[in-house]
Design a protein around this motif. Structure first.
Motif, PDB file in Angstrom:
ATOM      1  N   SER A  46      -0.356   4.682  -0.976  1.00  5.68           N
ATOM      2  CA  SER A  46      -1.367   5.833  -0.278  1.00  5.68           C
ATOM      3  C   SER A  46      -2.805   5.282   0.022  1.00  5.68           C
ATOM      4  N   ASN A  99      -5.942   3.563   2.498  1.00 10.05           N
ATOM      5  CA  ASN A  99      -6.022   2.369   3.373  1.00 10.05           C
ATOM      6  C   ASN A  99      -6.843   1.449   2.389  1.00 10.05           C
ATOM      7  N   SER A 127      -8.990   0.277   3.801  1.00  6.43           N
ATOM      8  CA  SER A 127     -10.434   0.122   4.745  1.00  6.43           C
ATOM      9  C   SER A 127     -10.743   1.443   4.988  1.00  6.43           C
ATOM     10  N   GLN A 128     -12.124   1.749   5.193  1.00  5.43           N
ATOM     11  CA  GLN A 128     -12.737   3.073   5.418  1.00  5.43           C
ATOM     12  C   GLN A 128     -13.843   2.986   6.128  1.00  5.43           C
ATOM     13  N   HIS A 178     -13.858   6.176  -2.386  1.00  4.95           N
ATOM     14  CA  HIS A 178     -12.684   5.686  -1.696  1.00  4.95           C
ATOM     15  C   HIS A 178     -11.735   5.286  -2.552  1.00  4.95           C
ATOM     16  N   PHE A 189      -7.268   4.203  -3.076  1.00  2.00           N
ATOM     17  CA  PHE A 189      -6.057   3.909  -2.450  1.00  2.00           C
ATOM     18  C   PHE A 189      -5.082   3.415  -3.630  1.00  2.00           C
ATOM     19  N   VAL A 215       0.904  -1.195  -0.164  1.00  2.00           N
ATOM     20  CA  VAL A 215       0.036  -0.134  -0.053  1.00  2.00           C
ATOM     21  C   VAL A 215       0.791   1.240  -0.002  1.00  2.00           C
TER      22      VAL A 215
END
Length: 169
Positions: free
Chosen positions: A82, A84, A86-87, A100, A102, A80
């Motif tokens: 940048s 996450n 999960s959110q 969202h 990433f 990863v």
């Protein structure tokens, strides 16, 4: 004639039942999620995967305590970079949209088939958490061997073909 009338009455009752069943659950949230991924090759030879997930509430009421998790990216194949995977959000109103995103960096070469992301949410009228799944992504050919483009061959091909069409007077 009697069977025709009975069939018509039976069809009308079934249609009325389906309409009433649809309106009975019509005042709850209906979550739809779309997951997209794209590859970007860097000059260093590394490859990045940009992932975005859009969550839509197409229902008639608010969804609460939303949680998005996308565990389809194995740690031995992706880092990863940048964001996450999960959110969480407090709520998603009816007709609302949440997004969202990433970014990952690929560590292994090969085809990757990602699973859907999981969205959990709460409806005030039900005690149990509800689950929804995003769409899957198309297979990604990560760190694929790409042959170099032969730009000069294209230039000479176009030049030679145009040269034949030009007549001198």
């Amino acid at each position: 004639m009697a069977t025709l009338m009975t069939n018509l009455l039976l069809t009308a009752c079934i249609a009325l039942f389906l309409v009433s069943a649809a309106t009975a659950v019509g005042d709850s949230p209906f979550i739809i999620a779309h997951k997209k991924a794209s590859l970007t090759r860097l000059k260093s030879g590394a490859e990045r995967v940009s992932v975005s997930i859009d969550i839509y509430n197409q229902g008639f009421s608010t969804a609460y305590d939303l949680s998005l998790v996308d565990y389809s990216w194995p740690q031995d194949a992706f880092d990863v970079i940048s964001g996450n995977i999960s959110q969480s959000w407090e709520k998603l109103d009816a007709g609302g949209i949440l997004s969202h995103s990433f970014e990952l960096e690929a560590k292994k070469q090969g085809m990757f088939y990602g699973a859907p992301a999981v969205i959990t949410f709460r409806i005030p009228t039900k005690a149990a958490l509800q689950e929804a799944y995003s769409t899957s992504i198309l297979p990604l050919d990560v760190l694929a061997e790409i042959p170099p483009e032969k730009k000069f061959e294209w230039v000479s091909f176009v030049y030679n073909n145009n040269k034949q069409g030009i007549q001198r007077y």
